[in-house]
Structures are given as C-alpha cells and as structure tokens.
Enzyme design. Structure first.
Site, PDB file in Angstrom:
ATOM      1  N   CYS A 541      40.411  71.657  33.960  1.00  0.00           N
ATOM      2  CA  CYS A 541      40.602  70.103  34.782  1.00  0.00           C
ATOM      3  C   CYS A 541      39.814  68.752  34.587  1.00  0.00           C
ATOM      4  O   CYS A 541      40.253  68.278  33.000  1.00  0.00           O
ATOM      5  CB  CYS A 541      40.301  70.750  36.004  1.00  0.00           C
ATOM      6  SG  CYS A 541      41.103  69.673  37.524  1.00  0.00           S
ATOM      7  N   HIS A 623      45.079  74.316  37.314  1.00  0.00           N
ATOM      8  CA  HIS A 623      44.008  75.016  38.026  1.00  0.00           C
ATOM      9  C   HIS A 623      44.512  76.427  37.568  1.00  0.00           C
ATOM     10  O   HIS A 623      45.030  77.628  38.429  1.00  0.00           O
ATOM     11  CB  HIS A 623      43.373  75.159  39.205  1.00  0.00           C
ATOM     12  CG  HIS A 623      42.504  73.902  39.429  1.00  0.00           C
ATOM     13  ND1 HIS A 623      41.043  74.054  39.274  1.00  0.00           N
ATOM     14  CD2 HIS A 623      42.471  73.114  39.849  1.00  0.00           C
ATOM     15  CE1 HIS A 623      40.623  72.910  39.942  1.00  0.00           C
ATOM     16  NE2 HIS A 623      41.246  72.525  39.430  1.00  0.00           N
ATOM     17  N   GLU A 625      43.471  79.612  37.920  1.00  0.00           N
ATOM     18  CA  GLU A 625      42.319  80.539  38.895  1.00  0.00           C
ATOM     19  C   GLU A 625      43.187  80.286  40.413  1.00  0.00           C
ATOM     20  O   GLU A 625      43.216  81.031  41.300  1.00  0.00           O
ATOM     21  CB  GLU A 625      40.734  80.510  39.030  1.00  0.00           C
ATOM     22  CG  GLU A 625      40.464  78.997  39.934  1.00  0.00           C
ATOM     23  CD  GLU A 625      40.730  78.111  38.441  1.00  0.00           C
ATOM     24  OE1 GLU A 625      40.086  76.697  38.643  1.00  0.00           O
ATOM     25  OE2 GLU A 625      40.851  77.890  37.650  1.00  0.00           O
TER      26      GLU A 625
END
Length: 649
Positions: A541, A623, A625
């Site tokens: 990011c 992202h 995650e």
C-alpha cells in the site's frame, strides 16, 4: 464478595455508597457496591488486595486513556475510575422494576451543542480534508445532546435506569454507575471486548438502520441491507478490529456473522470475532483501545482527526465500562494465565450527569459515501434511543406496542404485528448470509496452526507505518511459515533491515509525496536501503507507492478514494479479488508492462498500478490481509515467493 440478599435500591441510594446496577440478561439485575479508587494507567487497576487476593473491579475507562498508546486526544483529566467491589448481589428484574422510581426527570434548555447545519459542515470537511487526502478510511465525529437537570442525581440515575429497562431492548448492558460527583446511565448495544476461559471476543457493530414511525419492517430493512455505504462501513470496522485481535490473540481471530442487533429505534449489523489469548485482561484492554466503530481507522490517525474536528474532550464517550471478575478456574494449568475474566461494553448510548448537566454524546461514522444530512439524522436517531426511553423526546408508542404484542406481554385483539425479530425473516437471513460470499475464507474458517507453511525456517520484519493492518499481515505471514516480528517505523534500525531474511515495508495513512513528513522520509529510507542491498523486499500500500516513486513512476491522488473498496484486478496474469484502502496511486502509461527492471501489473485503461515485481522485490497496492481480499493468501504467497527467489534463479 457475592451475596444473596440485595439491599433495597432506595436504601442503597440513600446510603451514599458508590454502586452500580447492571442488567446483562432479561431476568436479572446485578447490584455492585464498594469503594472508589482513581488510577492513572490501565496497569494500575487494582485486581488484587495487599495480600495478593484477587478482587472484582468495575472500571470506567475514559477516552483519554488512548494516551497510553501514544495517541492524541483532548485531555480533560477524566479519571480512570475503579469501583472495587465489596458486595455483588443479584435480584430479579421484576423486583428491581418494582423498587425503582417511575417519575420522569424534568430537563431544561435541552438541545444539541452543535447545530445540525454546523455538524453537516464538519462531515463535509472530514470527507474532503481527511478521507480525501488519505488520512484514513472512516472517522467518527461526535456531538452532544445537553440539558439542565435540577433533580437529585442518584434519584435521576435510578429513574433513568428503570426507563431504559422498560423501553430499550437489545442492549448488551443496561447500567447505572453512581460514583462521587458522577453518574453514568446507559444501554450499550456493543460489547467492545471480553475475555473468558482463554478466549477473547470482540463485537464490531456498524451500519445504522433508523426505524420508521411505527417500527421496522422487513421491506425497509432489506433496502438498508443492500446499501453499499452501510455494507462497506461494517466491513471496514471488522478489518480494524481484526487488527486488534491479531495483536492480542495467538490465532489471529475468526469472524462469524453477520447478525442483526435490533433495538427500540435502531437496527445495526454486526459480526463476532473470537480468538485465543493468555494475556492479562488489562493488556488486552490496552491493546484494543478503542473500538473503530466509535473512533475510525486507522486508529492512531483517527485519534488525530478527532482532535482536529471535535471541539471538546470526549470524557467517557467511546471508552468502556470494564468489569474484571476473578476466575473460578480450578484447572492447574491456569495458574500462569490471567487471574480475571473481562467484560467490557463500549460507553455509547449513555447519559452522563455531572454538576446538574445531562450530556448524551452521539457520533456518526463518516466514510467516502457519507451524505452530510444523512449523518445528521443518524446522530438524532442514536440519541433518541436513550432520550426516548428517559422521556426527553417522544417515544414511538406504536413500535413499543407492536413489540409487546409480539412478545405476548399484551393480548389485545389486534392485527398481527410484524415479527419482533427481523433476523428470522428468510429474505433478511439470506441477505445477511450473502455478504460473506465477498469475504476472505482465511478469516471465516478455522485456521491451521501457524509456522508450517511453504516458507518455514525463514524470518521477516514487518515495518509498521502506523496502520495496524501490519498485525493481520504478520499473522498471515506466520501461516506461510515465516518467523515474523513487527517493528515501528521510528524504531527499526538499519542493522535490522540489513539482516532480516525478508523485509515487509507496511501500509500507513497520509500523502506519500510529502517530503516534510518524518514517517514518509523513513519509509523511503527503508525501501531504498533494502532495494540497494538486493535482499528480499515486499512493499504494501503506502510502501508500494514509495517503491513506485523510487522507480520513477508517477504518484497521483485518485478522483475518488478507494477506502474499503473490493476490486478484482490482474496480478501478473492471475485475477485476484482484493480489498483496497488507498487515496493515492502509482500510475503508468496505459498498456505499460515494465518500468526499468520492474514488471508492472496495472489497470489497462487508467494505468493505475496494482502490483510491481523485480529482482528481489515485489509490491501490492491492495491489502491482501483484509477481509475484503478473497484471494489475499494466494496472492501474498505468490509475491513473497517472488521476493525470496534468488536473483537470476
């Protein structure tokens, strides 16, 4: 101690002793009495006496405790107030209602401290100046309903507690806490965190459906459940609370839901997160201060934004009421674990009475889709739940009668009411279930033990750029077999960067082009040093943008921020469904597939760069995650494998 014969509530009120009344189920009211101790830090909460014997404590934790995590706030010196419980008894709810006063407490000069139009202007500024400039995905900005109260404060507390018991429903805790100079009475819908038997539970609630006059209907609720704004709002707070769970739970946490939280005037959507932990409950509380549903995300920057846009300190609003109860666990192995269980609802939908002034703080969650006037209405709806119960604003009698008929509490011959539980409606249940089809299986399913993945035996450092997505990222990396440490950007040493098997340069808020920001400067140094060494690097990011900039790729603001946006993009020949939280993007000429020695994966029309890879490095804008990244683990494994592959292999 726990007793069996509670005192008369009126006698308790007249005694002058500090006390708390708590309703955590439909049948019982708990009565807690004791002495008050104010402490400075969560670690100072007195869970044992001088001899080391565990004792029960109810703590009112103010918002200013975020200072313990190094976060900003308007510091009003509100005390971390502890009721050290000497007696804990219970009485039937029906008996409590019979003893509690039914009088309505007169109010004077009632109204919001910030006019509606002014609050709408604050919403516009936050969307433009904070979300629009990459400071975060969502922020909660509050306003206060205030009034004068001439009645005795203890009498008012008992009357308001009774009114909430009678007229509010669906609360997690309904409570009255009376300590010297301070009264708090509320019906909180949301458990922030609980710890029991080695398991930690969090309950993110977001998305607010305001009931129409006469009560909610399945048709109206269905329209709400299909709202993009409300759905994304819930997903964003689940992501933020999973960051906390990954910090305090060895297994990172698993999500279940979504469910409905149905109350008298509002219905919310919610998930439940659960994981294992053996931390002291005070540590759990510190690492989870405070809920993103009442602050925003990322958490540290949310506190800074709140400080910029709220005019006054929060007091206890968005803090917690934390009940620490000594464990009765006789398991011999429990001796080295926590001594207390924890139950901590968020202090929202709560009325405070100090020096003759009533204050009911309420806030709205502001996201990129927010309508300023809609957020104004949301604050009115949230305040009305408490104010309607205590008689400060008119109650919705039609809705109350429908609920009573559905419960069988009255048996008038009347048209059949709407079902009390809208979640039982098959169409509503299916709409809720369908939300999970978008989410990452990694967080929905039971997780295998970490440490036995394809990269077992390798180590990694994750550099935290002030977004605790790094805790979730580290948890996923451990499931790929890596031995992972998280190091804050201001603390990571050059020697650590040189020696780590893999450096993961993490995400964070803000403008990556800002040369005056110390955090941006250090993240550029992290990426540059690691690239110069030729050793494995993964950038995520913000750090992906920093890496792109170092390759000579343009950085530009997006026309509309991608905060909590799920997209399916091409990542080096493989489609991947990924969650994006970015306001800025790296951008190449449409159709470009390489820049220098870096391979580029970009949108074919806009040129926005989704991922990069080259000798010893890889990066991704999204992202992986996030719960929004259905293909997160697969994509993360591919990028880590590329970064770890020796140059020329």
């Amino acid at each position: 101690m726990t007793g069996t014969a509670p005192p008369s509530l009126r006698e308790l009120a007249a005694s002058g002793r500090p006390f708390a009344l708590i309703a955590r189920d439909d049948a019982t009211v708990e009565v807690l009495m004791g002495d008050v101790v104010d402490v400075e830090l969560l670690g100072d909460i007195p869970l044992a006496d001088a001899s080391g014997t565990p004792r029960e404590v109810l703590a009112l934790v103010p918002f200013r405790q975020v200072r313990e995590r190094g976060f900003e706030c308007h510091d009003d010196a509100a005390p971390l107030r502890c009721l050290v419980v000497a007696e804990h008894t219970r009485m039937p709810r029906t008996e409590a209602l019979a003893q509690l006063p039914a009088e309505q407490i007169p109010l004077t000069g009632a109204g919001f401290d910030i006019p509606d139009d002014d609050y709408a202007d604050v919403v516009r500024r936050v969307i433009a100046d904070e979300i629009g400039r990459g400071e975060g995905a969502n922020f909660v900005i509050r306003r206060d309903f205030t009034a004068g109260v001439a009645s005795d404060p203890v009498f008012a507390a008992l009357a308001w507690f009774r009114a909430l018991l009678e007229h509010e429903r669906g609360a997690y805790w309904t409570f009255a806490i009376v300590t010297p100079g301070h009264v708090a009475v509320g019906a909180s819908p949301e458990a922030h965190v609980s710890a029991k038997g080695g398991f930690v539970t969090m309950n993110p609630i977001s998305g607010t459906f305001r009931h129409p006059a006469g009560g909610a209907t399945a048709e109206a609720l269905s329209e709400f459940l299909t709202s993009t704004k409300e759905t994304e709002e819930l997903f964003m707070v689940v992501d933020e609370e999973l960051k906390m769970m990954s910090a305090v739970c060895s297994d990172g946490g698993r999500i279940t839901g979504p469910h409905l939280k149905e109350m008298s005037r509002l219905t919310h959507t919610e998930y439940v997160l659960r994981g294992r932990s053996r931390l002291d409950p005070r540590e759990i509380l510190r690492d989870t201060m405070f809920a993103p549903t009442v602050t925003g995300s990322p958490m540290q920057n949310a506190c800074t934004v709140i400080t910029r846009h709220e005019r006054t300190p929060r007091g206890y609003y968005s803090g917690v009421a934390a009940l620490f109860t000594p464990r009765a666990d006789t398991d011999p192995g429990a001796a080295d674990g926590p001594s207390h269980d924890l139950d901590a609802p968020i202090l929202i939908r709560t009325a405070y009475l100090v020096d003759g002034r009533l204050r009911v703080p309420v806030g709205a969650t502001l996201v990129r889709h927010s309508d300023p006037h809609g957020e104004v209405s949301e604050t009115h709806g949230k305040a009305a739940g408490v104010l309607g119960a205590i008689g400060a604003v008119p109650r919705d009698r039609a809705a109350e009668l429908a609920a009573l008929r559905a419960e069988g509490a009255i048996d008038e011959d009347a048209p059949a009411p709407e079902p009390r539980r809208l979640a039982d409606d098959p169409a509503i249940a299916e709409l809720l279930r369908s939300r999970n089809a978008r989410l990452a299986p990694f967080w929905l399913n039971p997780q295998d033990a970490a440490g036995h993945g394809p990269f077992e035996g390798r180590d990694a450092i994750v550099v935290d750029a002030e977004d605790r997505f790094t805790t979730m990222l580290a948890h996923q990396l451990r499931h790929l077999g890596l031995d992972v440490r998280i190091v804050h950007w201001s603390e990571v040493a050059d020697e650590e960067l040189d020696e780590a098997g893999l450096v993961v340069s993490g995400p964070g808020p803000g403008d990556p082009r800002d040369p005056s920001n110390p955090r941006m400067k250090r993240m550029r140094e992290v990426v540059a040093r690691r690239r110069a060494s030729g050793r494995p690097l993964l950038a995520v990011c913000l750090s992906h943008q920093v890496l792109a900039d170092s390759l000579g790729i343009e950085l530009a603001p997006l026309d509309r921020p991608h905060q909590g946006l799920q997209r399916t993009v091409d990542v080096f020949g493989e489609p991947a469904s990924i969650g994006f939280y970015n306001t800025f993007t790296a951008r190449v000429r449409p159709g470009a597939t390489a820049v220098g020695d870096a391979e580029v994966s970009a949108d074919p029309e806009s040129g926005d760069v989704h991922a990069l890879r080259g000798p010893g490095f890889a990066s991704v804008q999204g992202h992986l995650e996030s719960i929004l990244s259905r293909d997160g683990m697969r994509t993360l494994e591919r990028l880590v494998e590329h970064a770890l592959t020796p140059v020329g292999a």
